[in-house]
Write a protein that holds these residues in place. Structure first.
Motif, PDB file in Angstrom:
ATOM      1  N   GLN A  61     -54.605  11.349  -1.646  1.00 44.74           N
ATOM      2  CA  GLN A  61     -55.035  10.383  -2.985  1.00 44.74           C
ATOM      3  C   GLN A  61     -55.592  10.976  -3.775  1.00 44.74           C
ATOM      4  O   GLN A  61     -55.318  10.847  -5.309  1.00 44.74           O
ATOM      5  N   LEU A  74     -52.088   5.878  -4.331  1.00 45.23           N
ATOM      6  CA  LEU A  74     -51.212   6.866  -4.276  1.00 45.23           C
ATOM      7  C   LEU A  74     -50.573   7.327  -5.747  1.00 45.23           C
ATOM      8  O   LEU A  74     -50.386   6.359  -6.747  1.00 45.23           O
ATOM      9  N   PRO A  75     -51.098   8.340  -6.426  1.00 48.38           N
ATOM     10  CA  PRO A  75     -50.769   9.623  -7.238  1.00 48.38           C
ATOM     11  C   PRO A  75     -49.154   9.583  -7.664  1.00 48.38           C
ATOM     12  O   PRO A  75     -48.705   9.381  -7.359  1.00 48.38           O
ATOM     13  N   TYR A 114     -54.138  19.951  -9.381  1.00 50.77           N
ATOM     14  CA  TYR A 114     -55.043  18.835  -9.401  1.00 50.77           C
ATOM     15  C   TYR A 114     -53.892  17.713  -9.046  1.00 50.77           C
ATOM     16  O   TYR A 114     -53.319  17.461  -9.874  1.00 50.77           O
ATOM     17  N   GLY A 115     -54.083  16.506  -9.185  1.00 52.55           N
ATOM     18  CA  GLY A 115     -53.305  15.104  -9.659  1.00 52.55           C
ATOM     19  C   GLY A 115     -54.281  14.230  -8.512  1.00 52.55           C
ATOM     20  O   GLY A 115     -55.172  14.231  -8.277  1.00 52.55           O
ATOM     21  N   GLY A 116     -54.501  12.885  -8.947  1.00 54.84           N
ATOM     22  CA  GLY A 116     -54.854  11.758  -8.257  1.00 54.84           C
ATOM     23  C   GLY A 116     -56.019  11.889  -8.683  1.00 54.84           C
ATOM     24  O   GLY A 116     -56.508  12.458  -9.317  1.00 54.84           O
ATOM     25  N   GLU A 168     -43.027   7.105  -1.720  1.00 55.65           N
ATOM     26  CA  GLU A 168     -42.934   8.502  -2.360  1.00 55.65           C
ATOM     27  C   GLU A 168     -43.960   8.882  -2.532  1.00 55.65           C
ATOM     28  O   GLU A 168     -44.536   8.174  -3.788  1.00 55.65           O
ATOM     29  N   VAL A 207     -47.693  13.648  -4.965  1.00 51.07           N
ATOM     30  CA  VAL A 207     -48.607  15.520  -4.443  1.00 51.07           C
ATOM     31  C   VAL A 207     -47.838  15.832  -2.880  1.00 51.07           C
ATOM     32  O   VAL A 207     -48.087  17.047  -3.573  1.00 51.07           O
ATOM     33  N   TRP A 208     -47.240  14.477  -2.122  1.00 47.90           N
ATOM     34  CA  TRP A 208     -46.491  16.231  -0.458  1.00 47.90           C
ATOM     35  C   TRP A 208     -45.565  16.895  -1.500  1.00 47.90           C
ATOM     36  O   TRP A 208     -45.184  17.280  -1.408  1.00 47.90           O
ATOM     37  N   ILE A 224     -56.119  15.703  -5.264  1.00 42.80           N
ATOM     38  CA  ILE A 224     -55.850  16.803  -5.050  1.00 42.80           C
ATOM     39  C   ILE A 224     -57.000  18.223  -5.678  1.00 42.80           C
ATOM     40  O   ILE A 224     -56.429  17.513  -7.034  1.00 42.80           O
ATOM     41  N   ILE A 284     -46.876  19.767  -2.888  1.00 41.99           N
ATOM     42  CA  ILE A 284     -47.680  20.363  -1.653  1.00 41.99           C
ATOM     43  C   ILE A 284     -46.248  21.752  -1.334  1.00 41.99           C
ATOM     44  O   ILE A 284     -46.533  22.767  -0.740  1.00 41.99           O
ATOM     45  N   HIS A 285     -45.104  20.554  -1.180  1.00 40.57           N
ATOM     46  CA  HIS A 285     -43.975  21.006  -0.374  1.00 40.57           C
ATOM     47  C   HIS A 285     -43.264  22.103  -0.476  1.00 40.57           C
ATOM     48  O   HIS A 285     -42.796  23.380  -0.615  1.00 40.57           O
TER      49      HIS A 285
END
Lengths: 339, 339
Positions: B176, A191-192, A179-181, A91, A94-95, B178, A98-99
């Motif tokens: 990847q 996949l961060p 920011y991320g990844g 999983e 980052v996603w 953001i 976002i959610h």
């Protein structure tokens, strides 16, 4: 010659570092400072067209960072970014972030915050405020503001009174940065393990910085994001309370009169959209009226090329006139029984 | 002594730069290359425990960046970040990107992509595939994999056959990275003019890179995000087709026999989760079977400290044994009428 008023100077040299110690300064001198009748922060209020303005306070602000990490979550990559070929079975923090963020605002209008109770305690405009707003609406140069900001459309193309009411009486949930990844050129198949968003909310009377962060925390928890951290930066100017000074305050009236005596009709804002540590003077225990005013022109505050006009020209006044204005203002304040 | 097979060498020295010109090389030599019976990419397949593996293909990949900017949108700050005190009346490209992204996956399970038709054309496992998956499931060291990746839980704590089926037969929409606005230390009161997300999707037979990007475009348009740009990076290894070689192919059978002759029982993956330009050889016009295999150990591919073991020890074989293995494999391939 004797001054018609007594003066105490608070010289704050730490603004660019966030005024972290101003609160200590005030706290340690409450006895002395409470003998004051009003605060005047001299400022170069003339804009490039020569118009003067004054703000009877400011919004508050609270800034914080939301961090979603596999380490705290216990799922996703926990230590470092991994090869993204595993994204089908591992999983993504980052996603998740976002959610979590998306759950906080209306997709159709992200200026509408869905966090429960977010608008509680937002005081509606007072009749005094509305009077100022009506006057401002007649003179506000929206086209110039859009140009300076590089903005083609304000929110829903509001203008005039509606635009001002939205600007002044809506608390915000702004994303300063995310920011991320991998954030370099082109792409990288990772996949961060972590992502962060820097947020801030501008506060209206009678909100508190504390309640705003608590509501965000509760919202995250209720949506199952108990692992998402809220980083606060105390003592780093990441939180300022709002401030209000009544238009009826003597120092306000004296300033308006002084402006008029110098040939100006000031734009009077019930408060500025920005934030500053004014509340240290206007709230308990000092409870002083606070006004920032002055003629003269300067701009680019906080930037390396901040400037102040010394000589003046046909549109903006120079330093000598600015000094004369303060003398006049103090004399007005002492004469008119406005204290 | 005469070789029992004819050899043609394709030496690709541009992998770390994305193999941008390999497709030209193949295209220009189709006549010559089409005389081949199979492709063998020598590889150091032994893991740290000495186990050997082989993959009969790979997933495809398509990488792209989504950019939401005030400039394209026509709303929000269009030129540069502005002071966030205007967030009440100026819209945010960052919030817009977040909601656009959030619309693409299920908040409760972001590995589930909501983009219309995203899973169309994903071929289900063949009976041959399922046989390989069943065998893999019996031997896959999930604990070791979790450890190497730094992952405590796989998706929904699947394991064995279910984990492998999810890993192999699910296309992905991975972020990847953001970025947007202020990403330095602490906080900064800005409303950014732009935000970007780097995404990638791993492709299963019979998906195409083109259809995936088209579906994302259609999804954005249908949700009103017509202004959000999709940046593709053609010729930069940001897209590779998937590749499949049948387990029945002679080169596969010869490799398995050679492995066994050397005392190994190989882990046979229907295809690897990663991506590579194999399709240039396995699809039209060449349509060659392609296998990557070999004994010996190396690791940290693409990293500055990538290594290959020369001498070998009790667990992994050295270069001399690896060479003997290839000789043995070629001899198997020529003898067993497997072409």
């Amino acid at each position: 010659m004797e001054l018609p008023v007594n003066l105490m100077f608070v010289a704050e040299g730490e603004e660019e570092l966030g005024s972290a110690h101003l609160i200590d300064f005030v706290r340690d001198r409450v006895g002395k400072l409470s003998r004051a009748d009003a605060c005047l922060a001299p400022g170069a209020s003339q804009n490039i067209n020569g118009e003067v303005s004054m703000s009877l306070g400011c919004k508050g602000v609270v800034e914080f960072e939301l961090v979603c990490s596999g380490e705290k979550w216990g799922r996703g990559p926990t230590e470092r970014a991994i090869h993204s070929s595993y994204a089908a079975i591992v999983e993504s923090p980052v996603w998740r972030l976002i959610h979590a963020l998306a759950s906080m605002t209306d997709p159709a209008d992200p200026t509408r915050v869905l966090v429960e109770g977010f608008y509680d305690n937002v005081a509606p405009p007072t009749p005094e405020d509305l009077e100022l707003v009506d006057k401002l609406a007649q003179r506000l140069d929206e086209e110039a503001l859009r140009k300076v900001l590089g903005v083609k459309h304000f929110y829903r193309d509001l203008h005039g009174r509606d635009l001002l009411l939205k600007a002044l009486y809506t608390t915000t949930l702004n994303i300063q940065g995310i920011y991320g990844g991998y954030t370099g050129p082109l792409v990288k198949t990772v996949l961060p393990e972590k992502a962060s968003a820097k947020l801030e909310s501008r506060l209206i009377a009678n909100q508190t910085t504390k309640e705003t962060v608590e509501k965000i925390r509760r919202h995250l928890d209720r949506h199952g994001y108990t692992d998402i951290q809220i980083l606060e930066y105390e003592g780093q100017n990441a939180a300022d309370d709002w401030s209000r000074t009544s238009p009826k305050a003597g120092i306000v009236q004296a300033t308006i009169q002084a402006y008029r005596d110098f040939g100006f009709d000031p734009l009077v804002w019930p408060y500025s959209l920005g934030s500053s540590p004014q509340y240290m003077f206007t709230k308990e225990p000092l409870k002083l009226p606070f006004i920032s005013a002055g003629i003269g022109h300067g701009a680019r505050a906080h930037a390396p090329d901040e400037y102040y006009v010394i000589e003046g020209n046909e549109r903006v006044r120079g330093l000598a006139d600015a000094e004369k204005f303060y003398v006049w203002l103090l004399s007005k304040y002492s004469n008119t029984n406005l204290k």
